[in-house]
Design a protein around this motif. Structure first.
Motif, PDB file in Angstrom:
ATOM      1  N   THR A   9     -17.255  23.001  17.818  1.00  0.00           N
ATOM      2  CA  THR A   9     -16.051  22.744  17.039  1.00  0.00           C
ATOM      3  C   THR A   9     -16.414  22.531  15.582  1.00  0.00           C
ATOM      4  O   THR A   9     -17.426  21.908  15.262  1.00  0.00           O
ATOM      5  N   LEU A  10     -15.576  23.073  14.701  1.00  0.00           N
ATOM      6  CA  LEU A  10     -15.710  22.865  13.259  1.00  0.00           C
ATOM      7  C   LEU A  10     -14.387  22.305  12.759  1.00  0.00           C
ATOM      8  O   LEU A  10     -13.355  22.978  12.845  1.00  0.00           O
ATOM      9  N   GLN A  11     -14.396  21.062  12.279  1.00  0.00           N
ATOM     10  CA  GLN A  11     -13.199  20.382  11.813  1.00  0.00           C
ATOM     11  C   GLN A  11     -13.343  20.063  10.321  1.00  0.00           C
ATOM     12  O   GLN A  11     -14.434  19.710   9.864  1.00  0.00           O
ATOM     13  N   VAL A  12     -12.236  20.178   9.595  1.00  0.00           N
ATOM     14  CA  VAL A  12     -12.193  19.739   8.201  1.00  0.00           C
ATOM     15  C   VAL A  12     -11.050  18.739   8.079  1.00  0.00           C
ATOM     16  O   VAL A  12      -9.885  19.093   8.272  1.00  0.00           O
ATOM     17  N   LYS A  13     -11.380  17.496   7.755  1.00  0.00           N
ATOM     18  CA  LYS A  13     -10.387  16.445   7.593  1.00  0.00           C
ATOM     19  C   LYS A  13     -10.194  16.154   6.113  1.00  0.00           C
ATOM     20  O   LYS A  13     -11.137  16.197   5.331  1.00  0.00           O
ATOM     21  N   ASN A  14      -8.932  15.858   5.741  1.00  0.00           N
ATOM     22  CA  ASN A  14      -8.568  15.664   4.330  1.00  0.00           C
ATOM     23  C   ASN A  14      -8.976  16.901   3.538  1.00  0.00           C
ATOM     24  O   ASN A  14      -9.760  16.831   2.574  1.00  0.00           O
ATOM     25  N   LEU A  15      -8.417  18.010   3.953  1.00  0.00           N
ATOM     26  CA  LEU A  15      -8.801  19.321   3.429  1.00  0.00           C
ATOM     27  C   LEU A  15      -8.696  19.420   1.912  1.00  0.00           C
ATOM     28  O   LEU A  15      -9.538  20.031   1.245  1.00  0.00           O
ATOM     29  N   THR A  16      -7.668  18.798   1.317  1.00  0.00           N
ATOM     30  CA  THR A  16      -7.464  18.888  -0.131  1.00  0.00           C
ATOM     31  C   THR A  16      -8.155  17.767  -0.896  1.00  0.00           C
ATOM     32  O   THR A  16      -7.964  17.631  -2.100  1.00  0.00           O
ATOM     33  N   ASP A  17      -8.957  16.966  -0.218  1.00  0.00           N
ATOM     34  CA  ASP A  17      -9.704  15.868  -0.839  1.00  0.00           C
ATOM     35  C   ASP A  17      -8.768  14.899  -1.568  1.00  0.00           C
ATOM     36  O   ASP A  17      -9.022  14.473  -2.694  1.00  0.00           O
ATOM     37  N   ARG A  18      -7.711  14.493  -0.877  1.00  0.00           N
ATOM     38  CA  ARG A  18      -6.730  13.593  -1.487  1.00  0.00           C
ATOM     39  C   ARG A  18      -7.222  12.151  -1.452  1.00  0.00           C
ATOM     40  O   ARG A  18      -7.818  11.704  -0.469  1.00  0.00           O
ATOM     41  N   GLU A  19      -6.950  11.413  -2.517  1.00  0.00           N
ATOM     42  CA  GLU A  19      -7.289   9.994  -2.556  1.00  0.00           C
ATOM     43  C   GLU A  19      -6.205   9.202  -1.817  1.00  0.00           C
ATOM     44  O   GLU A  19      -5.016   9.366  -2.075  1.00  0.00           O
ATOM     45  N   TRP A  20      -6.633   8.322  -0.914  1.00  0.00           N
ATOM     46  CA  TRP A  20      -5.684   7.548  -0.135  1.00  0.00           C
ATOM     47  C   TRP A  20      -6.294   6.194   0.200  1.00  0.00           C
ATOM     48  O   TRP A  20      -7.506   6.010   0.179  1.00  0.00           O
ATOM     49  N   THR A  48       0.848  -1.191   0.000  1.00  0.00           N
ATOM     50  CA  THR A  48       0.000   0.000   0.000  1.00  0.00           C
ATOM     51  C   THR A  48       0.882   1.240   0.000  1.00  0.00           C
ATOM     52  O   THR A  48       1.844   1.331   0.770  1.00  0.00           O
ATOM     53  N   ASP A  49       0.544   2.200  -0.863  1.00  0.00           N
ATOM     54  CA  ASP A  49       1.298   3.448  -0.932  1.00  0.00           C
ATOM     55  C   ASP A  49       1.049   4.318   0.301  1.00  0.00           C
ATOM     56  O   ASP A  49      -0.004   4.231   0.953  1.00  0.00           O
ATOM     57  N   GLY A  50       2.025   5.147   0.609  1.00  0.00           N
ATOM     58  CA  GLY A  50       1.876   6.089   1.702  1.00  0.00           C
ATOM     59  C   GLY A  50       1.000   7.260   1.307  1.00  0.00           C
ATOM     60  O   GLY A  50       0.606   7.425   0.149  1.00  0.00           O
ATOM     61  N   TYR A  51       0.702   8.107   2.278  1.00  0.00           N
ATOM     62  CA  TYR A  51      -0.150   9.266   2.015  1.00  0.00           C
ATOM     63  C   TYR A  51       0.089  10.318   3.083  1.00  0.00           C
ATOM     64  O   TYR A  51       0.723  10.078   4.115  1.00  0.00           O
ATOM     65  N   GLY A  52      -0.447  11.487   2.845  1.00  0.00           N
ATOM     66  CA  GLY A  52      -0.483  12.564   3.821  1.00  0.00           C
ATOM     67  C   GLY A  52      -1.605  13.508   3.448  1.00  0.00           C
ATOM     68  O   GLY A  52      -1.772  13.829   2.265  1.00  0.00           O
ATOM     69  N   PHE A  53      -2.408  13.917   4.413  1.00  0.00           N
ATOM     70  CA  PHE A  53      -3.466  14.874   4.101  1.00  0.00           C
ATOM     71  C   PHE A  53      -3.618  15.870   5.238  1.00  0.00           C
ATOM     72  O   PHE A  53      -3.271  15.609   6.392  1.00  0.00           O
ATOM     73  N   LEU A  54      -4.151  17.048   4.885  1.00  0.00           N
ATOM     74  CA  LEU A  54      -4.254  18.169   5.807  1.00  0.00           C
ATOM     75  C   LEU A  54      -5.567  18.147   6.565  1.00  0.00           C
ATOM     76  O   LEU A  54      -6.609  17.743   6.034  1.00  0.00           O
ATOM     77  N   ASN A  55      -5.500  18.637   7.805  1.00  0.00           N
ATOM     78  CA  ASN A  55      -6.686  18.835   8.633  1.00  0.00           C
ATOM     79  C   ASN A  55      -6.640  20.240   9.229  1.00  0.00           C
ATOM     80  O   ASN A  55      -5.555  20.807   9.428  1.00  0.00           O
ATOM     81  N   ALA A  56      -7.771  20.805   9.516  1.00  0.00           N
ATOM     82  CA  ALA A  56      -7.840  22.113  10.164  1.00  0.00           C
ATOM     83  C   ALA A  56      -9.103  22.185  10.992  1.00  0.00           C
ATOM     84  O   ALA A  56     -10.083  21.473  10.725  1.00  0.00           O
ATOM     85  N   GLY A  57      -9.078  23.046  12.005  1.00  0.00           N
ATOM     86  CA  GLY A  57     -10.250  23.162  12.850  1.00  0.00           C
ATOM     87  C   GLY A  57     -10.271  24.466  13.621  1.00  0.00           C
ATOM     88  O   GLY A  57      -9.240  25.120  13.805  1.00  0.00           O
ATOM     89  N   ILE A  58     -11.468  24.849  14.046  1.00  0.00           N
ATOM     90  CA  ILE A  58     -11.647  26.040  14.872  1.00  0.00           C
ATOM     91  C   ILE A  58     -12.786  25.754  15.834  1.00  0.00           C
ATOM     92  O   ILE A  58     -13.695  24.952  15.525  1.00  0.00           O
ATOM     93  N   GLN A  64     -10.320   5.498   0.664  1.00  0.00           N
ATOM     94  CA  GLN A  64     -10.902   5.931   1.919  1.00  0.00           C
ATOM     95  C   GLN A  64     -11.725   7.203   1.719  1.00  0.00           C
ATOM     96  O   GLN A  64     -11.708   7.805   0.645  1.00  0.00           O
ATOM     97  N   PRO A  65     -12.465   7.654   2.751  1.00  0.00           N
ATOM     98  CA  PRO A  65     -13.312   8.844   2.596  1.00  0.00           C
ATOM     99  C   PRO A  65     -12.540  10.083   2.178  1.00  0.00           C
ATOM    100  O   PRO A  65     -11.356  10.242   2.484  1.00  0.00           O
ATOM    101  N   GLY A  66     -13.236  10.968   1.480  1.00  0.00           N
ATOM    102  CA  GLY A  66     -12.651  12.218   1.026  1.00  0.00           C
ATOM    103  C   GLY A  66     -12.807  13.331   2.047  1.00  0.00           C
ATOM    104  O   GLY A  66     -12.928  13.090   3.253  1.00  0.00           O
ATOM    105  N   ARG A  67     -12.825  14.567   1.543  1.00  0.00           N
ATOM    106  CA  ARG A  67     -12.924  15.732   2.427  1.00  0.00           C
ATOM    107  C   ARG A  67     -14.171  15.621   3.304  1.00  0.00           C
ATOM    108  O   ARG A  67     -15.267  15.319   2.831  1.00  0.00           O
ATOM    109  N   ASN A  68     -13.993  15.897   4.591  1.00  0.00           N
ATOM    110  CA  ASN A  68     -15.098  15.752   5.530  1.00  0.00           C
ATOM    111  C   ASN A  68     -15.144  16.943   6.466  1.00  0.00           C
ATOM    112  O   ASN A  68     -14.204  17.201   7.219  1.00  0.00           O
ATOM    113  N   LEU A  69     -16.246  17.675   6.401  1.00  0.00           N
ATOM    114  CA  LEU A  69     -16.465  18.797   7.309  1.00  0.00           C
ATOM    115  C   LEU A  69     -17.320  18.294   8.462  1.00  0.00           C
ATOM    116  O   LEU A  69     -18.415  17.756   8.246  1.00  0.00           O
TER     117      LEU A  69
END
Length: 804
Positions: free
Chosen positions: A767-778, A743-753, A791-796
């Motif tokens: 709380t407002l969280q955004v996971k996989n901010l750039t909607d990367r495929e992994w 399986t290939d590696g990955y990295g994705f951004l998260n942010a929250g306020i 796996q799941p894409g961008r999730n607010l």
């Protein structure tokens, strides 16, 4: 402070059983809840000469200002309360004896103070709290026999609660905990998510609710999820590594405990509760719930209701069908709370309907069912808990009795023919357990000469399970099992050193419903295995030490011998389990897994720094896993074409696990926290060094948080290296099969306020969280569907919680 000891009222274990009867007795005398500010009070049941008063004042260490709305409680007791506007709380009618006072407030470091209540006197305790943006769980109860601080536990342990729990809240308990060091999730859809700790999953990770087994089937197959709702949890605790001393079998990898206090343990002075709600964009998911606790004369009640629904999950490559879910959960508890302890019961009904995908974008998952499978599961449980918390026999400090029974019903619907559901697998399981634990503390009574700084516990337990497997392709036979166990451990402290040693013996009997041989004909060979009853007995034990080598710094080490008996499914499987993408063949002659594990860990607990780093090794004899043999079976189902299903066979081979894990939180600037987590496990068969399947790769997260008040926020990255250590290809005739692809590696951004407000009556957190901010495929290496579906894409995620 004086060191006078209280002999306390004498008693016996009969007091524990009487405590259980008193909760239902109409002759129980009514109690008055005496309050000071918003304090919690019990009722005096002893003579005044044996009681005293504790007055606590809490202030800010930097400003000296009083801190209202601060939680103050006596560790391991049913007494406590909230400080008033002056930062004060008075606890009356306390038995004369030593206590540990735990003081907690959001945004401050937890403090523990030792105090001794003197008969007929009032004791003053002034506590100063140090402001800290570091988020750490205040207490741990899992695997300890009593409540402890994180720095006192003898295993690498994580406890999450409060804002951190809300920030990580997901649709399942495993998904909520996926950022914990050493923890990973086997994801086959939101409903079919199960835990893995240090590369060990399935039956080696024990799931608990308030210290008792959940009674579902999450451990038996990858399509079975954990039937526990996370939104109503007070906190979640994860013990990593062998924890079988208290829990026995099923704890070779670790323990997850969801703490709710379904059976109330303390008497609130007024109605309290929590309202929660959550929204997720990745599947248009909504969830919510309420928990209310309040006094009812001499009793305390707790009511809980939650619901959750979600549509199919969106991935960066398209929608993954059959990943929807509908969950309903209801619980009620009632207990009798007094100075001597508490006794009560609760009932819970959990109803979950979720999908398991069979294909993605027109491509069939290997071994999957075209169109996927719908799973309908219900879990109905009842539990009794009672604790006697006064000294008795002049030696024991407390005793606790826990019991539960669970009925679990599980149907896997493969489709409809003429309007009738086709049930591929049907499971009906009834399980239960009874545990009695007595705790002793040498500080409770006098010793000639020098005081012995020691404590410990003794316990006995019974577990039972009856599994009925049916349907057209359950994958396993029916069977039953029961187990008896006894354990004990002792702890000693000498200056900066603490030691723990313990021993446990388990006896388990497994009986299949049928004893005719397992007979399977694959496309390559005919397999026949005789079936018999199995009986297992095993001794487990551990030794551990903690060294407080500097203020706020601890070095720990442990050595444990643990074991796990083969499960019914591993012994007696003989058919297709299509929702699990496999044709399973058990091995009735499997032996128990026996592990010898060692941990070395470093901890720091300072207002500006939190550290837990661990290295571990676990050598397991007869490690059981389902190995893909490279063979196949043609499975026939009415209404669909025959399909080829891969064969997995249960095998036991010696294996080695080793790795490192850890988390560091550092306040680099005022209110700015750098938070990093890393986990790595290497696992292989000892005979030939071939890697084991489904071992998570090097992974972790790095995050920068601003812990302001009322506004807080974060930005970070989740990452995983490639996993190229997979089992070698299998040669079957002229065909070569790979049990698992890299399986290939990955990295994705998260942010929250987020925003929080602490008022005199209501505490609000948004709380407002955004996971996989750039909607990367992994793709996740542990997922059975990874070769076809990402796996799941961008999730607010938007979460709101109010506590009153």
């Amino acid at each position: 402070m004086s060191t006078k000891k209280s002999t306390g009222p004498s008693g016996s274990l009969c007091g524990l059983l009487l405590a259980g009867l008193m909760v239902l007795s109409p002759a129980v005398a009514a109690q008055d809840a005496q309050t000071q500010g918003t304090q919690t009070q019990g009722t005096s049941e002893h003579s005044g000469s044996q009681e005293g008063t504790l007055h606590v004042t809490v202030t800010d260490a930097e400003t000296g200002e009083p801190l209202p709305a601060t939680t103050v409680r006596l560790q391991g007791q049913n007494r406590g309360g909230i400080t008033d506007a002056r930062g004060e709380l008075t606890l009356e009618n306390l038995s004369a004896r030593p206590y540990t006072v735990v003081v907690e407030r959001l945004g401050y470091q937890v403090r523990r103070e030792s105090v001794e209540v003197v008969a007929g006197e009032g004791v003053e305790l002034h506590v100063t709290l140090v402001s800290s943006p570091i988020q750490m769980g205040a207490v741990v109860v899992t695997g300890t026999a009593r409540e402890r601080g994180l720095g006192e536990v003898y295993r690498p342990t994580t406890s999450i609660s409060g804002t951190e729990l809300q920030r990580n809240l997901a649709a399942s308990v495993p998904a909520t905990l996926q950022s914990v060091p050493g923890f990973a999730v086997q994801y086959n859809g939101p409903g079919a998510a199960s835990p893995t700790i240090r590369g060990m999953g399935g039956d080696r990770v024990l799931m608990l609710e308030d210290g008792q087994r959940t009674g579902d089937l999450y451990s038996s197959a990858s399509d079975h999820g954990v039937m526990v709702e996370p939104i109503s949890a007070q906190r979640m605790e994860v013990v990593r590594g062998p924890a079988g001393l208290i829990y026995g079998s099923n704890a070779l990898g670790g323990v997850v405990n969801v703490v709710r206090e379904e059976v109330p343990r303390s008497m609130p002075s007024a109605l309290t509760g929590t309202l929660s709600s959550q929204y997720e964009s990745v599947n248009t998911g909504v969830g919510g719930g309420a928990v209310v606790t309040g006094p009812l004369g001499p009793l305390v009640f707790r009511l809980e209701g939650t619901g959750r629904r979600a549509d199919d999950t969106r991935t960066p490559a398209g929608t993954l069908e059959k990943t929807d879910m509908r969950v309903f959960n209801l619980s009620a508890g009632l207990s009798r709370v007094a100075d001597w302890g508490f006794a009560g019961f609760s009932v819970r009904h959990y109803d979950n309907v979720y999908g398991v995908p069979g294909e993605f974008d027109g491509e069939l998952i290997p071994g999957g069912h075209p169109g996927g499978v719908d799973i309908e599961a219900t879990r109905t449980s009842g539990r009794f808990q009672s604790a006697y918390q006064e000294p008795f026999f002049g030696f024991f400090g407390s005793a606790q009795l826990d019991a539960n029974v669970t009925r679990y019903v599980h149907d896997e619907i493969e489709g409809l023919i003429d309007g009738q559901a086709v049930v591929g697998a049907r499971f009906r399981q009834t399980s239960g357990e009874v545990n009695l634990t007595v705790h002793h503390d040498h500080t409770l009574h006098d010793h000639p000469g020098e005081e012995v700084r020691a404590e410990g516990a003794l316990g006995v337990s019974f577990q039972g399970r009856d599994l009925e497997a049916g349907g057209s392709s359950p994958g396993t036979r029916s069977g039953s099992e029961w187990a008896l166990a006894a354990f004990g451990f002792e702890e000693f402290q000498w200056g900066a050193l603490r030691f723990q040693a313990g021993l446990r013996y388990d006896h388990r009997q497994i009986t299949p419903a049928r004893t005719d041989s397992l007979v399977v004909r694959t496309q390559e060979r005919r397999i026949s295995k005789p079936v018999t009853d199995r009986s297992f007995g095993a001794l487990s034990g551990s030794v551990a030490t903690l060294w407080d080598f500097a203020p706020d710094w601890t070095l720990g080490a442990s050595l444990a011998r643990s074991f796990r008996n083969p499960a019914i499914e591993e012994l007696y499987s003989d058919g297709p389990h299509l929702a699990d993408f496999s044709f399973d063949i058990g091995s009735p002659d499997l032996e128990s897994e026996v592990g010898l594990g060692a941990d070395l860990f470093l901890r720091a607990d300072r207002p500006d720094l939190s550290v837990e780093l661990a290295a571990f090794v676990n050598r397991v004899r007869d490690y059981i896993f389902y190995m893909q043999t490279g063979e196949t079976v043609r499975v026939f189902r009415e209404g669909v074409p025959p399909r080829v299903t891969p064969v997995f066979e249960a095998m036991g081979e010696d294996a080695d696990f080793m790795g490192v894990e850890g988390r560091v939180q550092w306040e680099a600037l005022r209110r700015v926290v750098l938070d990093g987590t890393v986990s790595y496990t290497r696992a292989e068969r000892r005979a030939d060094g071939d890697p084991l399947p489904f071992i998570p790769p090097l992974s972790g997260k790095a995050e920068v948080r601003y812990e302001g008040n009322p506004v807080f926020g974060s930005v970070g990255i989740d990452f995983s290296a490639s996993q190229n250590r997979v089992p070698r290809p299998i040669q079957v005739g002229d065909i070569q099969e790979r049990p698992q692809e890299p399986t290939d590696g990955y990295g994705f951004l998260n942010a929250g306020i987020g925003w929080r407000h602490q008022g005199p009556q209501f505490n609000h957190t948004v709380t407002l969280q955004v996971k996989n901010l750039t909607d990367r495929e992994w793709h996740d290496h542990l997922s059975r569907i990874k070769e076809v579906a990402p796996q799941p894409g961008r999730n607010l995620q938007l979460t709101y919680r109010v506590h009153f």
